[in-house]
Design a protein around this motif. Structure first.
Motif, PDB file in Angstrom:
ATOM      1  N   ILE A 170       0.861  -1.178   0.000  1.00 28.29           N
ATOM      2  CA  ILE A 170       0.000   0.000   0.000  1.00 28.29           C
ATOM      3  C   ILE A 170       0.903   1.236   0.000  1.00 28.29           C
ATOM      4  O   ILE A 170       2.107   1.136   0.189  1.00 28.29           O
ATOM      5  CB  ILE A 170      -0.949   0.025   1.233  1.00 28.29           C
ATOM      6  N   LEU A 171       0.283   2.411  -0.201  1.00 26.86           N
ATOM      7  CA  LEU A 171       1.023   3.661  -0.046  1.00 26.86           C
ATOM      8  C   LEU A 171       0.140   4.707   0.598  1.00 26.86           C
ATOM      9  O   LEU A 171      -1.086   4.620   0.571  1.00 26.86           O
ATOM     10  CB  LEU A 171       1.590   4.167  -1.380  1.00 26.86           C
ATOM     11  N   TRP A 172       0.780   5.672   1.201  1.00 32.10           N
ATOM     12  CA  TRP A 172       0.105   6.843   1.760  1.00 32.10           C
ATOM     13  C   TRP A 172       1.122   7.971   1.809  1.00 32.10           C
ATOM     14  O   TRP A 172       2.311   7.739   1.620  1.00 32.10           O
ATOM     15  CB  TRP A 172      -0.474   6.535   3.146  1.00 32.10           C
ATOM     16  N   SER A 173       0.648   9.199   2.024  1.00 35.49           N
ATOM     17  CA  SER A 173       1.595  10.312   2.062  1.00 35.49           C
ATOM     18  C   SER A 173       1.388  11.152   3.315  1.00 35.49           C
ATOM     19  O   SER A 173       0.286  11.233   3.856  1.00 35.49           O
ATOM     20  CB  SER A 173       1.479  11.172   0.803  1.00 35.49           C
ATOM     21  N   ILE A 174       2.481  11.761   3.752  1.00 33.34           N
ATOM     22  CA  ILE A 174       2.482  12.587   4.956  1.00 33.34           C
ATOM     23  C   ILE A 174       3.100  13.947   4.633  1.00 33.34           C
ATOM     24  O   ILE A 174       4.143  14.028   3.970  1.00 33.34           O
ATOM     25  CB  ILE A 174       3.213  11.869   6.121  1.00 33.34           C
ATOM     26  N   ASP A 175       2.453  14.992   5.093  1.00 34.54           N
ATOM     27  CA  ASP A 175       2.893  16.366   4.911  1.00 34.54           C
ATOM     28  C   ASP A 175       4.185  16.597   5.709  1.00 34.54           C
ATOM     29  O   ASP A 175       4.293  16.159   6.851  1.00 34.54           O
ATOM     30  CB  ASP A 175       1.782  17.301   5.417  1.00 34.54           C
ATOM     31  N   HIS A 176       5.136  17.284   5.125  1.00 36.51           N
ATOM     32  CA  HIS A 176       6.400  17.563   5.803  1.00 36.51           C
ATOM     33  C   HIS A 176       6.228  18.425   7.051  1.00 36.51           C
ATOM     34  O   HIS A 176       7.110  18.449   7.905  1.00 36.51           O
ATOM     35  CB  HIS A 176       7.391  18.236   4.850  1.00 36.51           C
ATOM     36  N   ARG A 177       5.102  19.110   7.187  1.00 37.80           N
ATOM     37  CA  ARG A 177       4.874  19.963   8.362  1.00 37.80           C
ATOM     38  C   ARG A 177       4.315  19.201   9.561  1.00 37.80           C
ATOM     39  O   ARG A 177       4.191  19.754  10.643  1.00 37.80           O
ATOM     40  CB  ARG A 177       3.910  21.097   8.007  1.00 37.80           C
ATOM     41  N   VAL A 178       3.966  17.922   9.396  1.00 37.00           N
ATOM     42  CA  VAL A 178       3.404  17.136  10.498  1.00 37.00           C
ATOM     43  C   VAL A 178       4.479  16.938  11.569  1.00 37.00           C
ATOM     44  O   VAL A 178       5.612  16.544  11.263  1.00 37.00           O
ATOM     45  CB  VAL A 178       2.871  15.778   9.983  1.00 37.00           C
ATOM     46  N   SER A 179       4.116  17.194  12.808  1.00 39.48           N
ATOM     47  CA  SER A 179       5.102  17.175  13.897  1.00 39.48           C
ATOM     48  C   SER A 179       5.742  15.803  14.119  1.00 39.48           C
ATOM     49  O   SER A 179       6.899  15.726  14.527  1.00 39.48           O
ATOM     50  CB  SER A 179       4.455  17.655  15.194  1.00 39.48           C
ATOM     51  N   ASN A 180       5.021  14.730  13.854  1.00 39.97           N
ATOM     52  CA  ASN A 180       5.590  13.402  14.115  1.00 39.97           C
ATOM     53  C   ASN A 180       6.012  12.678  12.831  1.00 39.97           C
ATOM     54  O   ASN A 180       6.087  11.460  12.800  1.00 39.97           O
ATOM     55  CB  ASN A 180       4.626  12.550  14.949  1.00 39.97           C
ATOM     56  N   ILE A 181       6.346  13.424  11.801  1.00 40.25           N
ATOM     57  CA  ILE A 181       6.754  12.819  10.533  1.00 40.25           C
ATOM     58  C   ILE A 181       7.949  11.882  10.709  1.00 40.25           C
ATOM     59  O   ILE A 181       8.013  10.816  10.106  1.00 40.25           O
ATOM     60  CB  ILE A 181       7.042  13.881   9.442  1.00 40.25           C
ATOM     61  N   LYS A 182       8.897  12.261  11.563  1.00 41.13           N
ATOM     62  CA  LYS A 182      10.111  11.459  11.754  1.00 41.13           C
ATOM     63  C   LYS A 182       9.768  10.044  12.237  1.00 41.13           C
ATOM     64  O   LYS A 182      10.380   9.066  11.789  1.00 41.13           O
ATOM     65  CB  LYS A 182      11.032  12.162  12.753  1.00 41.13           C
ATOM     66  N   ALA A 183       8.786   9.924  13.124  1.00 42.96           N
ATOM     67  CA  ALA A 183       8.396   8.604  13.639  1.00 42.96           C
ATOM     68  C   ALA A 183       7.910   7.703  12.510  1.00 42.96           C
ATOM     69  O   ALA A 183       8.210   6.507  12.486  1.00 42.96           O
ATOM     70  CB  ALA A 183       7.313   8.751  14.704  1.00 42.96           C
ATOM     71  N   PHE A 184       7.164   8.266  11.567  1.00 36.60           N
ATOM     72  CA  PHE A 184       6.648   7.457  10.456  1.00 36.60           C
ATOM     73  C   PHE A 184       7.719   7.184   9.403  1.00 36.60           C
ATOM     74  O   PHE A 184       7.853   6.057   8.931  1.00 36.60           O
ATOM     75  CB  PHE A 184       5.442   8.150   9.818  1.00 36.60           C
ATOM     76  N   VAL A 185       8.487   8.195   9.037  1.00 34.46           N
ATOM     77  CA  VAL A 185       9.474   8.044   7.961  1.00 34.46           C
ATOM     78  C   VAL A 185      10.653   7.177   8.393  1.00 34.46           C
ATOM     79  O   VAL A 185      11.162   6.384   7.607  1.00 34.46           O
ATOM     80  CB  VAL A 185       9.933   9.432   7.464  1.00 34.46           C
ATOM     81  N   GLU A 186      11.068   7.293   9.651  1.00 32.92           N
ATOM     82  CA  GLU A 186      12.247   6.562  10.116  1.00 32.92           C
ATOM     83  C   GLU A 186      11.926   5.326  10.947  1.00 32.92           C
ATOM     84  O   GLU A 186      12.829   4.540  11.246  1.00 32.92           O
ATOM     85  CB  GLU A 186      13.144   7.500  10.930  1.00 32.92           C
ATOM     86  N   GLY A 187      10.659   5.124  11.299  1.00 33.74           N
ATOM     87  CA  GLY A 187      10.289   4.053  12.216  1.00 33.74           C
ATOM     88  C   GLY A 187      10.342   2.646  11.658  1.00 33.74           C
ATOM     89  O   GLY A 187      10.442   1.681  12.408  1.00 33.74           O
ATOM     90  N   GLY A 188      10.239   2.505  10.346  1.00 36.36           N
ATOM     91  CA  GLY A 188      10.349   1.189   9.736  1.00 36.36           C
ATOM     92  C   GLY A 188       9.073   0.368   9.700  1.00 36.36           C
ATOM     93  O   GLY A 188       9.022  -0.678   9.061  1.00 36.36           O
ATOM     94  N   LYS A 189       8.017   0.846  10.369  1.00 36.87           N
ATOM     95  CA  LYS A 189       6.744   0.104  10.359  1.00 36.87           C
ATOM     96  C   LYS A 189       5.622   1.037  10.773  1.00 36.87           C
ATOM     97  O   LYS A 189       5.850   2.057  11.429  1.00 36.87           O
ATOM     98  CB  LYS A 189       6.807  -1.104  11.286  1.00 36.87           C
ATOM     99  N   PHE A 190       4.403   0.672  10.374  1.00 37.49           N
ATOM    100  CA  PHE A 190       3.229   1.463  10.710  1.00 37.49           C
ATOM    101  C   PHE A 190       1.984   0.610  10.516  1.00 37.49           C
ATOM    102  O   PHE A 190       2.027  -0.435   9.860  1.00 37.49           O
ATOM    103  CB  PHE A 190       3.157   2.736   9.855  1.00 37.49           C
ATOM    104  N   ALA A 191       0.891   1.055  11.108  1.00 37.84           N
ATOM    105  CA  ALA A 191      -0.395   0.372  10.951  1.00 37.84           C
ATOM    106  C   ALA A 191      -1.379   1.328  10.299  1.00 37.84           C
ATOM    107  O   ALA A 191      -1.465   2.500  10.666  1.00 37.84           O
ATOM    108  CB  ALA A 191      -0.932  -0.087  12.307  1.00 37.84           C
ATOM    109  N   VAL A 192      -2.115   0.809   9.320  1.00 37.29           N
ATOM    110  CA  VAL A 192      -3.158   1.561   8.633  1.00 37.29           C
ATOM    111  C   VAL A 192      -4.498   1.057   9.143  1.00 37.29           C
ATOM    112  O   VAL A 192      -4.812  -0.124   8.985  1.00 37.29           O
ATOM    113  CB  VAL A 192      -3.103   1.347   7.102  1.00 37.29           C
ATOM    114  N   HIS A 193      -5.280   1.931   9.772  1.00 37.34           N
ATOM    115  CA  HIS A 193      -6.625   1.594  10.241  1.00 37.34           C
ATOM    116  C   HIS A 193      -7.616   2.161   9.250  1.00 37.34           C
ATOM    117  O   HIS A 193      -7.744   3.390   9.135  1.00 37.34           O
ATOM    118  CB  HIS A 193      -6.886   2.214  11.611  1.00 37.34           C
ATOM    119  N   ILE A 194      -8.271   1.307   8.487  1.00 39.67           N
ATOM    120  CA  ILE A 194      -9.319   1.767   7.569  1.00 39.67           C
ATOM    121  C   ILE A 194     -10.568   1.903   8.421  1.00 39.67           C
ATOM    122  O   ILE A 194     -11.095   0.905   8.938  1.00 39.67           O
ATOM    123  CB  ILE A 194      -9.505   0.785   6.399  1.00 39.67           C
ATOM    124  N   LEU A 195     -11.000   3.152   8.623  1.00 35.19           N
ATOM    125  CA  LEU A 195     -12.044   3.421   9.600  1.00 35.19           C
ATOM    126  C   LEU A 195     -13.402   2.876   9.190  1.00 35.19           C
ATOM    127  O   LEU A 195     -13.743   2.822   8.011  1.00 35.19           O
ATOM    128  CB  LEU A 195     -12.152   4.927   9.854  1.00 35.19           C
TER     129      LEU A 195
END
Length: 167
Positions: free
Chosen positions: A51-76
């Motif tokens: 899958i793919l998604w995008s994050i705005d560079h102004r988001v305060s926690n961007i580093k956690a997502f870009v450098e974290g190596g993993k994430f969860a997508v919750h389809i609401l």
């Protein structure tokens, strides 16, 4: 047309494109849960599942997502409007407003979603004022619910009249 005028038209056009709504979660380098509401989400590949998604560079926690190596997508799910608003809000403890647990993959998983895709980061791509994250799906959960729809800055359950009546 000026760049500002083009940006305004672009926002209007994209706001009229119906999408689903997701909440993305991960943990930062100190193990703190972070999450945000995202509608820039799409499937990429079936083999492997991506899958793919995008994050705005102004988001305060961007580093956690870009450098974290993993994430969860919750389809609401269609009934999660308040959760959607909560994770779109700033300067609040978003996770104190929901029930969640850490998965076996050490990702914060919020209860009640239509589906959850746990992903390991496959690639990041810089694109204008956003970073695109491509994730390989490593775990899938699906509940017996209807997903949420977002259109013209409104969101909620998919209307029943959307579905054709079978006779």
């Amino acid at each position: 047309m000026t760049n500002t005028e083009n940006q305004q038209i672009f926002k209007e056009v994209m706001g009229n494109y119906p999408t689903g709504v997701t909440i993305l979660t991960t943990t930062d380098s100190e193990g703190t849960q972070v999450g945000l509401t995202v509608n820039s989400f799409a499937s990429v590949s079936l083999d492997p599942l991506m899958i793919l998604w995008s994050i705005d560079h102004r988001v305060s926690n961007i580093k956690a997502f870009v450098e974290g190596g993993k994430f969860a997508v919750h389809i609401l799910a269609g009934d999660q409007q308040e959760l959607c608003k909560t994770f779109a809000s700033k300067n609040i403890d978003r996770f104190s407003h929901c029930t969640w647990n850490l998965s076996d993959n050490q990702l914060p998983i919020i209860e009640g979603a239509f589906a959850v895709l746990e992903c390991k980061t496959f690639k990041t791509v810089e694109a204008g004022d956003h970073t695109i994250l491509i994730g390989e799906v490593i775990n899938i959960q699906k509940d017996d619910k209807e997903p949420m729809l977002y259109h013209r800055r409104h969101f909620g359950a998919i209307p029943a009249e959307f579905y054709p009546v079978v006779k």
